[in-house]
Scaffold this active site. Structure first.
Site: not given
Ligand code: UDP
Length: 327
Positions: A11, A31, A51, A141
């Protein structure tokens, strides 16, 4: 300038790529399409599927393209999931970031921008939250981003690779061509718009007993294009010889969950049924950014600060892509 964008099919990454290309940059997207969509990658960008856990793949893309700078978006990004799967977040986000940094310094990359997070500030002493606020990660996170910020400090000190850490508050909105399409979707605005599209019956407000004027959580919603522009300004500043830096990025204004739903009702003309549910773990009452520093140093100011405009742009994209990119 030539920029390698990890997570450029996601996004925030894909919309930053769109703006970079508009600004005349050459862009290589790296990506693994774990969350990203190949259709989100701008057609003028070079797309490499790979990756960050694969050191050889990282080394190959950097040595082949020799970017001036790297924008590193690719990561696991959900606070809630990180509490359930701390090892995945603490290991993969950190190791993948280090793989990238190692190849970057080896090939003389001059500037590195890290997608960081408001989740560094779990217990703020001042609101709005400035860069001087003490760091208290709110989850594995947030901790993974904190450690990557620290790693970059050493890359700068030891290898002269300048960096900018951009701590996002709540990214939202869309451009005409690109918008938010997560699976599963967990973010408030796209979920509310799914109700307006008739894809969901109702939205659940996660708690209305917070210490806020209407009892629902208050967040700082920042338009994705404003975020993307901040990346470009920060990259230009460090590639032009500026120092490394850290910026908190938001509108400087908070809106409650109830206000977001009410604004979405106005924009979409749909009643958007809402119910009160239990609190979601880890949600603080209020998170609002002070973006004074980037405003003062780089002249950055949000072009789309109005919640109504943000939701309208997201709504336009969702109506044009009711099933996201792939369907
Ligand atoms: N939220 C909610 N219902 C939902 C999804 C989110 O009430 O179905 C709330 C959430 O508790 C938070 C705010 O909306 O207070 C923004 O959440 P989001 O997941 O969009 O972003 P976050 O703040 O977690 O980055």
């Amino acid at each position: 300038m030539k920029i390698l964008v990890t997570g450029g099919a996601g996004y925030i990454g894909s919309i930053t790529v769109e703006r970079l290309i508009k600004a005349g940059a050459e862009v290589v997207v790296f990506d693994n399409l774990y969350q990203g969509h190949e259709d989100a990658v701008h057609p003028d960008a070079i797309f490499v599927k790979g990756d960050l856990a694969d050191k050889t793949a990282v080394e190959t893309v950097i040595s082949a393209h020799k970017p001036d700078g790297i924008m590193h978006f690719a990561s696991y990004t959900l606070v809630g999931e990180s509490v359930e799967k701390p090892f995945m977040y603490l290991r993969d986000n950190i190791v993948n970031g280090l793989n990238l940094m190692e190849s970057a310094v080896k090939h003389g990359v001059k500037g590195f921008i890290l997608s960081s997070t408001a989740n560094l500030f779990d217990d703020p002493e001042q609101m709005p939250i400035a860069e001087t606020e003490r760091i208290v990660p709110g989850s594995p996170y947030g901790e993974s981003k904190n450690i990557l910020e620290r790693n970059l400090y050493w890359m700068d000190k030891l290898y002269d690779m300048r960096y900018a850490c951009l701590r996002y508050f709540n990214a939202c909105g869309a451009t005409e061509e690109r918008g938010e399409d997560h699976d599963p979707e967990t973010h408030l605005i796209p979920l509310v718009l799914e109700v307006a599209l008739g894809q969901r019956e109702k939205i659940t407000i996660f708690g209305d007993d917070y210490n806020t004027p209407d009892g629902s959580c208050v967040r700082d919603y920042i338009h994705i294009v404003d975020l993307a522009e901040a990346h470009i300004l920060a990259m230009n500043a460090i590639l032009d010889g500026g120092e490394s830096r850290k910026y908190n990025l938001g509108n400087g204004r908070g809106f409650s969950v109830k206000e977001v739903i009410e604004t979405a009702r106005e924009v979409t003309g749909h009643p958007i049924p809402a119910e009160i549910g239990p609190r979601r773990a880890g949600d603080p009452d209020i998170l609002i950014a002070s973006s004074e520093t980037i405003n003062h140093e780089l002249g950055w100011k949000p072009k789309y600060p109005e919640l109504k405009t943000i939701i309208q742009m997201a709504w336009d994209w969702h109506q044009a892509h009711p099933h996201g990119y792939t369907k």
